[in-house]
Scaffold this active site. Structure first.
Site, PDB file in Angstrom:
ATOM      1  N   LYS A 170      -5.009 -30.453  20.959  1.00 32.23           N
ATOM      2  CA  LYS A 170      -3.763 -31.061  21.428  1.00 32.23           C
ATOM      3  C   LYS A 170      -2.918 -29.942  22.032  1.00 32.23           C
ATOM      4  O   LYS A 170      -2.305 -29.146  21.321  1.00 32.23           O
ATOM      5  CB  LYS A 170      -2.964 -31.716  20.300  1.00 32.23           C
ATOM      6  CG  LYS A 170      -1.737 -32.482  20.840  1.00 32.23           C
ATOM      7  CD  LYS A 170      -0.608 -32.615  19.844  1.00 32.23           C
ATOM      8  CE  LYS A 170       0.379 -31.491  19.919  1.00 32.23           C
ATOM      9  NZ  LYS A 170       1.190 -31.421  21.178  1.00 32.23           N
ATOM     10  N   GLY A 201      -0.551 -35.448  23.617  1.00 30.61           N
ATOM     11  CA  GLY A 201       0.412 -36.177  22.809  1.00 30.61           C
ATOM     12  C   GLY A 201       1.462 -35.270  22.224  1.00 30.61           C
ATOM     13  O   GLY A 201       1.517 -34.072  22.517  1.00 30.61           O
ATOM     14  N   ASP A 202       2.315 -35.849  21.389  1.00 29.71           N
ATOM     15  CA  ASP A 202       3.385 -35.080  20.764  1.00 29.71           C
ATOM     16  C   ASP A 202       2.999 -34.695  19.338  1.00 29.71           C
ATOM     17  O   ASP A 202       1.959 -35.114  18.818  1.00 29.71           O
ATOM     18  CB  ASP A 202       4.701 -35.854  20.799  1.00 29.71           C
ATOM     19  CG  ASP A 202       4.611 -37.231  20.143  1.00 29.71           C
ATOM     20  OD1 ASP A 202       3.675 -37.466  19.356  1.00 29.71           O
ATOM     21  OD2 ASP A 202       5.496 -38.068  20.427  1.00 29.71           O
ATOM     22  N   GLY A 205       2.942 -37.757  16.668  1.00 25.98           N
ATOM     23  CA  GLY A 205       1.885 -38.736  16.870  1.00 25.98           C
ATOM     24  C   GLY A 205       0.485 -38.180  16.810  1.00 25.98           C
ATOM     25  O   GLY A 205      -0.414 -38.762  16.193  1.00 25.98           O
ATOM     26  N   GLY A 207      -0.251 -34.335  16.653  1.00 29.94           N
ATOM     27  CA  GLY A 207      -0.361 -33.145  15.821  1.00 29.94           C
ATOM     28  C   GLY A 207      -0.504 -33.480  14.350  1.00 29.94           C
ATOM     29  O   GLY A 207      -1.365 -32.927  13.647  1.00 29.94           O
ATOM     30  N   GLU A 245      -0.108 -19.126  13.753  1.00 32.63           N
ATOM     31  CA  GLU A 245       0.527 -18.009  14.477  1.00 32.63           C
ATOM     32  C   GLU A 245       1.904 -18.525  14.869  1.00 32.63           C
ATOM     33  O   GLU A 245       2.029 -19.392  15.727  1.00 32.63           O
ATOM     34  CB  GLU A 245      -0.323 -17.609  15.675  1.00 32.63           C
ATOM     35  CG  GLU A 245       0.064 -16.263  16.265  1.00 32.63           C
ATOM     36  CD  GLU A 245       1.024 -16.395  17.432  1.00 32.63           C
ATOM     37  OE1 GLU A 245       2.255 -16.231  17.202  1.00 32.63           O
ATOM     38  OE2 GLU A 245       0.563 -16.688  18.540  1.00 32.63           O
ATOM     39  N   CYS A 279       6.263 -14.886  21.555  1.00 38.98           N
ATOM     40  CA  CYS A 279       6.581 -14.782  20.126  1.00 38.98           C
ATOM     41  C   CYS A 279       6.561 -13.338  19.640  1.00 38.98           C
ATOM     42  O   CYS A 279       7.199 -13.009  18.640  1.00 38.98           O
ATOM     43  CB  CYS A 279       5.605 -15.626  19.317  1.00 38.98           C
ATOM     44  SG  CYS A 279       3.878 -15.350  19.752  1.00 38.98           S
ATOM     45  N   GLU A 379      15.001 -16.452  16.237  1.00 37.22           N
ATOM     46  CA  GLU A 379      14.188 -16.272  17.436  1.00 37.22           C
ATOM     47  C   GLU A 379      14.847 -17.033  18.591  1.00 37.22           C
ATOM     48  O   GLU A 379      14.941 -18.259  18.563  1.00 37.22           O
ATOM     49  CB  GLU A 379      12.771 -16.785  17.193  1.00 37.22           C
ATOM     50  CG  GLU A 379      11.811 -16.472  18.309  1.00 37.22           C
ATOM     51  CD  GLU A 379      10.395 -16.902  17.998  1.00 37.22           C
ATOM     52  OE1 GLU A 379       9.462 -16.213  18.436  1.00 37.22           O
ATOM     53  OE2 GLU A 379      10.219 -17.932  17.310  1.00 37.22           O
TER      54      GLU A 379
END
Length: 479
Positions: A170, A201-202, A205, A207, A245, A279, A379
């Site tokens: 995803k 997808g989001d 839904g 993940g 990560e 990151c 962050e």
């Protein structure tokens, strides 16, 4: 206009079970650049079942077969290299040069590294009469971000394919174009049906469905610490392996004997690259108080030399940030820093002059920062650097480690032994000395709330392997 409304499941492009689409916005123009379908738990289940079925045969392929497959993927990737770079520029705003030289290039880099490691990797080891076998863990779920989209797909998929795993990906719904090109590359290379599957997808839904699916043996997630916690929570009931990560707030300690102009300038560039959306960016610069004025001067010059502009133009050093939401977050944090007493050295709130359309942020330097301020703790994920002072190296190390994160750290100094000593004291998964170039064989991952596990190079293979001990594999001698 890109319409990517099908998913790739079991070697076929298929329609979602419950059609629902999402517009993808070009961050440079704020216009719709394409559409994707938004998947559901049912689509994930279909993809996972395909991956499970394929695992029975793909896990038994020989090393030579997997070497040949990676070589074919690299061959097909080279044919689509320009398409990949263009997709990254359009979906997340990376300048064309960065997209070509770094974003697209690192995809081939991870594939080539995995290929090299695979050729020499030892999947079997004798220990007395016991033999250890390293076997593919099974079906892997990959949830990847928008900031270095190809990098995060490649550094998961390449080693997983190399060791014999099957998978469901995803990608970020904000920047899904490069994942589509990646999938077309794998399809053209002849990856066996079911081995690699793509469901757009989001997080809520798709993940969540990946992380919680009982037939997924491990989940690898890259993104925010907040979201990583949710992935781990959703994975916990099925006791699957979780690799993460996550975020970072990396210290950059410039020692008193460093080449100051070079070190400060390099540090600023490291933050500004990719519009600050990395990151592991060196976002907290620590300099000796005795040389603070000099450091601020060099930092200001470096920020003002950073050209913000249309990512398809030849003159842009950085493009926009990825979305309106990200732009708003960055603006809020810049304002918070000034409210809490930071000094504006360069940049500041608002959009750069002449760039009213697009999610552009001024390259910003904040001085007079202490480690208790919000901008030193959170962050920001934009082209914003905070500069803090120290009186002793011990104090610099203490400040550097005073964070919930531990993804990366940076040290610059003339005395290499002194720099190495500082590096040994920093609590981070990867420490860079004197702006050393990227090493794709160096393990990448974090301490503390920056995650667990490692990606890149040989260490990445272990994330996708289980160890089986066969006791008595070699009979004892009867003498």
């Amino acid at each position: 206009m890109r319409d990517y409304l099908k998913f790739y499941i079991n070697g076929q492009w298929v329609d979602p079970l419950s059609p629902r689409s999402l517009d993808v916005i070009n961050p440079a123009t704020e216009a719709v650049a394409g559409r994707i379908s938004i998947g559901s738990a049912a689509d994930v289940d279909r993809a996972v079942r395909a991956a499970r079925a394929a695992f029975a045969t793909y896990s038994q392929t020989s090393l030579d077969e997997r070497v040949a497959l990676l070589e074919k993927i690299i061959e097909e990737y080279k044919k689509r290299y320009a398409d990949m770079a263009a997709a990254v520029t359009e979906e997340m705003g990376a300048p064309a040069k960065l997209a070509n030289d770094s974003q697209a290039a690192i995809g081939i880099g991870h594939l080539s590294t995995a290929l090299s490691v695979l050729k020499e990797y030892k999947f079997q080891e004798a220990r007395g009469t016991t033999t250890l076998f390293k076997e593919p863990i099974g079906v892997c779920g990959f949830i990847t971000p928008w900031n270095w989209p190809v990098n995060q797909i490649a550094c998961k998929v390449a080693p997983a394919l190399a060791v014999g795993c099957t998978m469901v990906l995803k990608p970020s719904e904000i920047a899904p174009f490069s994942a589509q090109v990646w999938t077309e590359i794998l399809d053209a290379a002849g990856v066996p049906a079911g081995v690699f599957n793509l469901v757009n997808g989001d997080g809520p839904g798709v993940g969540t469905a990946i992380a919680s699916h009982p037939e997924v043996d491990m989940v690898s997630f890259t993104g925010s610490t907040r979201a990583g916690i949710e992935v781990a929570r959703n994975a916990a009931p099925t006791v699957k392996r979780v690799h993460q990560e996550l975020g970072g707030k990396s210290p950059n300690i410039i020692l008193p004997d460093a080449d100051f102009k070079r070190a400060v300038t390099s540090g600023v560039r490291g933050v500004m690259q990719n519009s600050g959306q990395s990151c592991n960016a060196p976002t907290r610069m620590l300099v000796p108080n005795a040389r603070m004025a000099e450091a601020l001067e060099y930092a200001k010059a470096a920020a003002e030399a950073t050209t913000v502009g249309d990512p398809v133009s030849s003159g842009a050093t950085i493009g926009p940030v990825v979305s309106a939401a990200q732009w708003d977050k960055i603006q809020t944090l810049i304002a918070k820093g000034l409210e809490e007493g930071a000094t504006l050295v360069a940049g500041g709130p608002g959009k750069p002059e002449g760039l009213s359309t697009g999610y552009y942020v001024k390259p910003t330097i904040l001085g007079g920062v202490n480690n208790a301020m919000t901008v030193a703790r959170e962050e920001i994920f934009g082209p914003v650097l905070v500069i803090m002072g120290y009186d002793t190296v011990d104090e610099a190390v203490e400040i550097g480690n005073d964070t919930v994160y531990g993804l990366a750290a940076y040290v610059s100094g003339g005395d290499i032994d002194a720099a190495r000593k500082v590096a040994s004291r920093l609590r981070a998964g990867q420490v860079n000395i004197n702006s050393a170039p990227t090493d794709l064989n160096a393990p990448f991952g974090g301490f503390k709330q920056s995650g667990n596990g490692r990606e890149w190079g040989e260490d990445a293979f272990g994330e996708f392997l289980e160890t089986k001990a066969v006791v008595g594999f070699t009979p004892r001698s009867k003498t």
